[in-house]
Design a protein around this motif. Structure first.
Motif, PDB file in Angstrom:
ATOM      1  N   CYS A 175       0.670  -1.209  -0.147  1.00  0.00           N
ATOM      2  CA  CYS A 175      -0.130  -0.062  -0.216  1.00  0.00           C
ATOM      3  C   CYS A 175       1.072   1.371  -0.536  1.00  0.00           C
ATOM      4  O   CYS A 175       0.604   1.886  -0.522  1.00  0.00           O
ATOM      5  N   LEU A 176       1.956   0.841   0.655  1.00  0.00           N
ATOM      6  CA  LEU A 176       2.819   2.506   0.854  1.00  0.00           C
ATOM      7  C   LEU A 176       3.610   2.965  -0.096  1.00  0.00           C
ATOM      8  O   LEU A 176       3.431   4.007  -0.466  1.00  0.00           O
ATOM      9  N   TYR A 177       4.256   2.134  -0.704  1.00  0.00           N
ATOM     10  CA  TYR A 177       4.764   2.325  -1.385  1.00  0.00           C
ATOM     11  C   TYR A 177       4.377   1.912  -3.243  1.00  0.00           C
ATOM     12  O   TYR A 177       5.167   1.844  -3.998  1.00  0.00           O
ATOM     13  N   LYS A 178       2.579   1.707  -3.358  1.00  0.00           N
ATOM     14  CA  LYS A 178       2.890   1.543  -4.910  1.00  0.00           C
ATOM     15  C   LYS A 178       2.970   2.427  -5.610  1.00  0.00           C
ATOM     16  O   LYS A 178       2.872   1.632  -6.744  1.00  0.00           O
ATOM     17  N   ASP A 179       3.560   3.388  -5.967  1.00  0.00           N
ATOM     18  CA  ASP A 179       3.771   4.682  -6.882  1.00  0.00           C
ATOM     19  C   ASP A 179       5.353   4.338  -7.648  1.00  0.00           C
ATOM     20  O   ASP A 179       5.962   4.569  -8.025  1.00  0.00           O
ATOM     21  N   GLU A 180       5.921   3.511  -6.111  1.00  0.00           N
ATOM     22  CA  GLU A 180       7.527   3.492  -6.099  1.00  0.00           C
ATOM     23  C   GLU A 180       8.162   1.933  -6.545  1.00  0.00           C
ATOM     24  O   GLU A 180       9.196   2.136  -6.770  1.00  0.00           O
ATOM     25  N   LEU A 181       7.196   1.105  -6.646  1.00  0.00           N
ATOM     26  CA  LEU A 181       7.734  -0.085  -6.646  1.00  0.00           C
ATOM     27  C   LEU A 181       8.350  -0.394  -8.165  1.00  0.00           C
ATOM     28  O   LEU A 181       9.772  -1.513  -7.576  1.00  0.00           O
ATOM     29  N   MET A 182       8.162  -0.202  -9.164  1.00  0.00           N
ATOM     30  CA  MET A 182       9.056  -0.430 -10.102  1.00  0.00           C
ATOM     31  C   MET A 182       9.520   0.391 -10.658  1.00  0.00           C
ATOM     32  O   MET A 182      10.219   0.413 -11.330  1.00  0.00           O
ATOM     33  N   LEU A 183       9.849   1.881  -9.817  1.00  0.00           N
ATOM     34  CA  LEU A 183      10.931   3.110 -10.568  1.00  0.00           C
ATOM     35  C   LEU A 183      11.708   2.263 -10.449  1.00  0.00           C
ATOM     36  O   LEU A 183      12.679   1.417  -9.667  1.00  0.00           O
ATOM     37  N   PRO A 184      12.909   2.922 -11.688  1.00  0.00           N
ATOM     38  CA  PRO A 184      14.196   2.830 -11.260  1.00  0.00           C
ATOM     39  C   PRO A 184      15.215   2.765  -9.902  1.00  0.00           C
ATOM     40  O   PRO A 184      14.266   4.356  -9.475  1.00  0.00           O
ATOM     41  N   PRO A 185      15.834   2.275  -9.747  1.00  0.00           N
ATOM     42  CA  PRO A 185      16.333   3.239  -8.231  1.00  0.00           C
ATOM     43  C   PRO A 185      16.977   4.736  -8.246  1.00  0.00           C
ATOM     44  O   PRO A 185      16.777   5.028  -7.576  1.00  0.00           O
ATOM     45  N   GLU A 186      17.562   5.346  -9.453  1.00  0.00           N
ATOM     46  CA  GLU A 186      18.199   6.757 -10.027  1.00  0.00           C
ATOM     47  C   GLU A 186      16.891   7.418  -9.473  1.00  0.00           C
ATOM     48  O   GLU A 186      17.060   8.548  -8.939  1.00  0.00           O
ATOM     49  N   ALA A 187      15.515   7.000  -9.918  1.00  0.00           N
ATOM     50  CA  ALA A 187      14.490   7.501 -10.292  1.00  0.00           C
ATOM     51  C   ALA A 187      13.999   7.894  -8.550  1.00  0.00           C
ATOM     52  O   ALA A 187      13.567   8.805  -8.197  1.00  0.00           O
ATOM     53  N   LEU A 188      14.188   6.624  -7.613  1.00  0.00           N
ATOM     54  CA  LEU A 188      13.820   6.573  -6.463  1.00  0.00           C
ATOM     55  C   LEU A 188      14.753   7.214  -5.315  1.00  0.00           C
ATOM     56  O   LEU A 188      14.326   8.788  -4.722  1.00  0.00           O
ATOM     57  N   GLU A 189      15.461   7.187  -5.552  1.00  0.00           N
ATOM     58  CA  GLU A 189      16.437   8.314  -4.717  1.00  0.00           C
ATOM     59  C   GLU A 189      16.594   9.805  -4.628  1.00  0.00           C
ATOM     60  O   GLU A 189      16.949  10.616  -4.231  1.00  0.00           O
ATOM     61  N   ALA A 190      15.858   9.948  -6.725  1.00  0.00           N
ATOM     62  CA  ALA A 190      16.206  11.572  -6.775  1.00  0.00           C
ATOM     63  C   ALA A 190      14.374  12.054  -6.043  1.00  0.00           C
ATOM     64  O   ALA A 190      13.843  13.160  -5.221  1.00  0.00           O
ATOM     65  N   GLN A 191      13.387  10.846  -5.751  1.00  0.00           N
ATOM     66  CA  GLN A 191      12.176  11.387  -5.117  1.00  0.00           C
ATOM     67  C   GLN A 191      12.585  11.721  -3.728  1.00  0.00           C
ATOM     68  O   GLN A 191      11.697  12.531  -3.024  1.00  0.00           O
ATOM     69  N   GLN A 192      13.126  10.338  -3.578  1.00  0.00           N
ATOM     70  CA  GLN A 192      13.255  10.469  -2.036  1.00  0.00           C
ATOM     71  C   GLN A 192      14.259  11.217  -1.225  1.00  0.00           C
ATOM     72  O   GLN A 192      13.578  12.966  -0.123  1.00  0.00           O
ATOM     73  N   GLY A 193      15.271  11.985  -1.973  1.00  0.00           N
ATOM     74  CA  GLY A 193      15.993  13.318  -1.866  1.00  0.00           C
ATOM     75  C   GLY A 193      14.820  14.764  -2.072  1.00  0.00           C
ATOM     76  O   GLY A 193      14.965  15.381  -1.063  1.00  0.00           O
ATOM     77  N   ARG A 194      14.185  14.601  -2.921  1.00  0.00           N
ATOM     78  CA  ARG A 194      12.733  15.820  -2.867  1.00  0.00           C
ATOM     79  C   ARG A 194      12.379  15.661  -1.044  1.00  0.00           C
ATOM     80  O   ARG A 194      11.828  16.630  -0.763  1.00  0.00           O
ATOM     81  N   ARG A 195      11.198  14.453  -0.890  1.00  0.00           N
ATOM     82  CA  ARG A 195      10.794  14.453   0.245  1.00  0.00           C
ATOM     83  C   ARG A 195      11.925  14.507   1.125  1.00  0.00           C
ATOM     84  O   ARG A 195      11.116  15.385   2.320  1.00  0.00           O
ATOM     85  N   LEU A 196      12.998  14.038   1.130  1.00  0.00           N
ATOM     86  CA  LEU A 196      13.278  14.323   2.330  1.00  0.00           C
ATOM     87  C   LEU A 196      14.292  15.557   2.722  1.00  0.00           C
ATOM     88  O   LEU A 196      14.438  15.836   3.876  1.00  0.00           O
ATOM     89  N   GLY A 197      14.175  16.556   2.021  1.00  0.00           N
ATOM     90  CA  GLY A 197      15.338  17.918   2.390  1.00  0.00           C
ATOM     91  C   GLY A 197      14.390  18.441   2.396  1.00  0.00           C
ATOM     92  O   GLY A 197      13.115  19.026   2.805  1.00  0.00           O
TER      93      GLY A 197
END
Length: 210
Positions: A175-197
């Motif tokens: 449920c939590l990661y339904k939108d991130e499960l199939m992302l390439p790691p580079e895209a996920l890292e960029a997304q997490q960086g925006r969320r955590l910054g």
């Protein structure tokens, strides 16, 4: 099931682990050890969190519907309290909620999931699917679940890296990661960086919550 990139799974599992303390506090709240079982049932059905707010899963449900659900459960306290397995608890709650308009499958599952902490129950074999969890499972399946799997999956159907989680954690994770499960790691890292910054000071990790 498709296998997501191993690094994507590693990042998501680390993010999920960051929320362990918050989930532990939440489990204790739903368990309500110091309260009568009826109080735990009412708390679960009304979806009231420790901060006094309603759980976001149930924000759009009219209060009258939740009150009707609590009343239905309280009328069956002995039967609920004697549930031998999680499946029986969930089945009982689904049956009690079925006549109540506006009480859908997610509310039934959430209520059972909250009460299982009080009763010491867990799903032994199945990862139950509903709402966001089903979306996550579909994405792992390439967009469509096999016939017969729309309501639950077996552990062996889940990608191996995720099987370190128990069945209820897997339900939460999908449920939590339904939108991130199939992302390439580079895209996920960029997304997490925006969320955590943050704009001021060091970034503070804010684990996802379903």
């Amino acid at each position: 099931m498709r296998d997501p990139h191993w690094r994507t799974m590693e990042l998501l599992l680390a993010d999920y682990a960051a929320g362990a303390e918050a989930r532990s506090r939440e489990r204790l709240w739903w368990k309500a050890d110091s309260q009568p079982f009826e109080a735990a049932v009412r708390r679960a059905a009304l979806s009231i969190r420790e901060d006094g707010r309603r759980h976001p899963h149930q924000n759009r449900i009219p209060g009258a519907v939740l009150q009707a659900c609590a009343k239905a459960l309280i009328g069956q306290l002995p039967e609920l309290e004697s549930s031998p397995r999680f499946y029986e608890l969930l089945t009982q709650i689904e049956a009690l909620y079925r006549p109540i308009r506006g009480a859908g499958e997610l509310l039934a599952y959430d209520t059972a999931d909250r009460l299982r902490h009080r009763l010491g129950l867990a799903s032994e074999h199945l990862i139950y699917l509903h709402a966001g969890t089903r979306v996550g499972a579909r994405r792992l399946s390439g967009g469509r679940l096999p016939r017969g799997d729309a309501w639950a999956l077996m552990r062996h159907q889940i990608p191996a890296p995720l099987r370190i989680l128990d069945n209820h954690e897997l339900e939460d994770f999908l449920c939590l990661y339904k939108d991130e499960l199939m992302l390439p790691p580079e895209a996920l890292e960029a997304q997490q960086g925006r969320r955590l910054g943050g704009a001021c000071g060091p970034a503070e990790r804010q684990p996802a919550r379903c």
